[in-house]
Design an enzyme around this catalytic site. Sequence first.
Site, PDB file in Angstrom:
ATOM      1  N   GLY A  39      15.192   7.541  -9.232  1.00 41.82           N
ATOM      2  CA  GLY A  39      14.022   7.035  -8.354  1.00 41.82           C
ATOM      3  C   GLY A  39      13.218   8.261  -8.204  1.00 41.82           C
ATOM      4  N   GLU A  40      13.038   8.781  -6.846  1.00 41.43           N
ATOM      5  CA  GLU A  40      12.142   9.912  -6.638  1.00 41.43           C
ATOM      6  C   GLU A  40      13.070  10.557  -5.564  1.00 41.43           C
ATOM      7  OE1 GLU A  40       9.547  11.487  -7.937  1.00 41.43           O
ATOM      8  OE2 GLU A  40      10.581  13.035  -6.446  1.00 41.43           O
ATOM      9  N   SER A  41      13.659  11.729  -5.782  1.00 38.16           N
ATOM     10  CA  SER A  41      14.596  12.310  -4.845  1.00 38.16           C
ATOM     11  C   SER A  41      13.819  12.602  -3.505  1.00 38.16           C
ATOM     12  CB  SER A  41      15.250  13.470  -5.312  1.00 38.16           C
ATOM     13  OG  SER A  41      14.413  14.402  -5.703  1.00 38.16           O
ATOM     14  N   CYS A  90      20.487  10.667 -12.016  1.00 38.09           N
ATOM     15  CA  CYS A  90      19.131  11.311 -11.820  1.00 38.09           C
ATOM     16  C   CYS A  90      18.594  11.777 -10.559  1.00 38.09           C
ATOM     17  CB  CYS A  90      18.246  10.329 -12.697  1.00 38.09           C
ATOM     18  SG  CYS A  90      16.782  11.120 -13.262  1.00 38.09           S
ATOM     19  N   ARG A 130      14.800  20.192 -10.491  1.00 36.90           N
ATOM     20  CA  ARG A 130      14.284  18.979 -10.333  1.00 36.90           C
ATOM     21  C   ARG A 130      13.178  18.918 -11.469  1.00 36.90           C
ATOM     22  NH1 ARG A 130       9.938  17.683  -6.798  1.00 36.90           N
ATOM     23  NH2 ARG A 130       9.438  15.465  -7.166  1.00 36.90           N
ATOM     24  N   ILE A 155      14.967  10.233 -17.595  1.00 36.00           N
ATOM     25  CA  ILE A 155      13.400  10.148 -17.286  1.00 36.00           C
ATOM     26  C   ILE A 155      13.219  11.259 -16.217  1.00 36.00           C
ATOM     27  CG2 ILE A 155      11.805   8.615 -16.105  1.00 36.00           C
ATOM     28  CD1 ILE A 155      13.928   6.299 -16.999  1.00 36.00           C
ATOM     29  N   ARG A 156      12.398  12.159 -16.498  1.00 33.72           N
ATOM     30  CA  ARG A 156      12.173  13.279 -15.675  1.00 33.72           C
ATOM     31  C   ARG A 156      13.415  13.732 -14.727  1.00 33.72           C
ATOM     32  NH1 ARG A 156       8.922  12.617 -11.484  1.00 33.72           N
ATOM     33  NH2 ARG A 156       9.390  10.721 -11.022  1.00 33.72           N
ATOM     34  N   HIS A 214      20.194   7.891 -16.750  1.00 34.25           N
ATOM     35  CA  HIS A 214      20.226   6.711 -16.216  1.00 34.25           C
ATOM     36  C   HIS A 214      21.254   5.666 -16.907  1.00 34.25           C
ATOM     37  CE1 HIS A 214      16.893   6.566 -13.570  1.00 34.25           C
ATOM     38  NE2 HIS A 214      16.430   7.484 -14.124  1.00 34.25           N
ATOM     39  N   GLU A 248      22.487   2.870 -16.407  1.00 34.32           N
ATOM     40  CA  GLU A 248      22.072   1.680 -16.162  1.00 34.32           C
ATOM     41  C   GLU A 248      21.077   0.944 -17.029  1.00 34.32           C
ATOM     42  OE1 GLU A 248      20.991   3.842 -14.347  1.00 34.32           O
ATOM     43  OE2 GLU A 248      18.921   3.471 -13.714  1.00 34.32           O
TER      44      GLU A 248
HETATM   45  N1  GLN Z   1      12.380  13.622 -11.142  1.00 29.31           N
HETATM   46  C1  GLN Z   1      12.676  12.563 -10.111  1.00 29.31           C
HETATM   47  C2  GLN Z   1      13.105  13.346  -9.017  1.00 29.31           C
HETATM   48  O1  GLN Z   1      12.785  14.533  -8.528  1.00 29.31           O
HETATM   49  C3  GLN Z   1      13.997  11.966 -10.806  1.00 29.31           C
HETATM   50  C4  GLN Z   1      13.793  10.981 -11.987  1.00 29.31           C
HETATM   51  C5  GLN Z   1      14.562   9.958 -11.848  1.00 29.31           C
HETATM   52  O2  GLN Z   1      15.570   9.637 -10.911  1.00 29.31           O
HETATM   53  N2  GLN Z   1      14.521   9.239 -12.950  1.00 29.31           N
HETATM   54  O3  GLN Z   1      13.805  12.975  -7.932  1.00 29.31           O
END
Ligand code: GLN
Length: 192
Positions: free
Chosen positions: A46-48, A78, A107, A136-137, A172, A174
């Site tokens: 997600g987005e940390s 992630c 990150r 993903i990122r 990921h 999942e």
């Molecule tokens: N770039 C996201 C973060 O900083 C992590 C990306 C992800 O969980 N797919 O949290």
Amino acid sequence: MKVGVLALQGASRLHLDVLSALGCTGVAVKRPEHLTDVDRLIIPGGESTTISKLLDLSGIREPLAERLEAGMPVLGTCAGMILLASDVTNGRPDQHSFGAIDIGVRRNGYGRQVESFEADLEIALVPGGAFHAVFIRAPRVERIGPAVEVLATFDGDVMACRQANVVATSFHPELTDDLRFHRWWIEEGFPS
Ligand code: GLN
């Protein structure tokens, strides 16, 4: 066994689907009381920065820190890896991680040009051939402490690692229909 999935923001739904496919009871953890009866926890992607903020607003941060301190098995994927790491580079000043695994992560460490990529990983502890991993990122692991066991690498980078009851992946697991990584984590992912 009841497996919690932190469901404040991000990719919790698919982890819950994988858990039910494996015959486990998955619990979406949105409030502190949801943590009390889970045996272990997944912190999803997600987005940390957002998850960090919501950990404070929901009141989950402190009880979760206590459970981690007490050795509850946890899998961070992630953003979840970032939240479990001991040092985070390129984070926001107001984001805080649990320091549950002695790794340093950057990150968004694969930069803008390769924000997302896929790779076939050989994970020695997960038999049955390469595991198709989606990034993903993703965070990039830049340092691993002496107590950390490397579970998978790709192009020289650590993509999955473990320290005691803490497992972290930059990908990921999942996102494909391959259940082997979760099955391994459920059945033998933690030593104690
Ligand atoms: N770039 C996201 C973060 O900083 C992590 C990306 C992800 O969980 N797919 O949290």
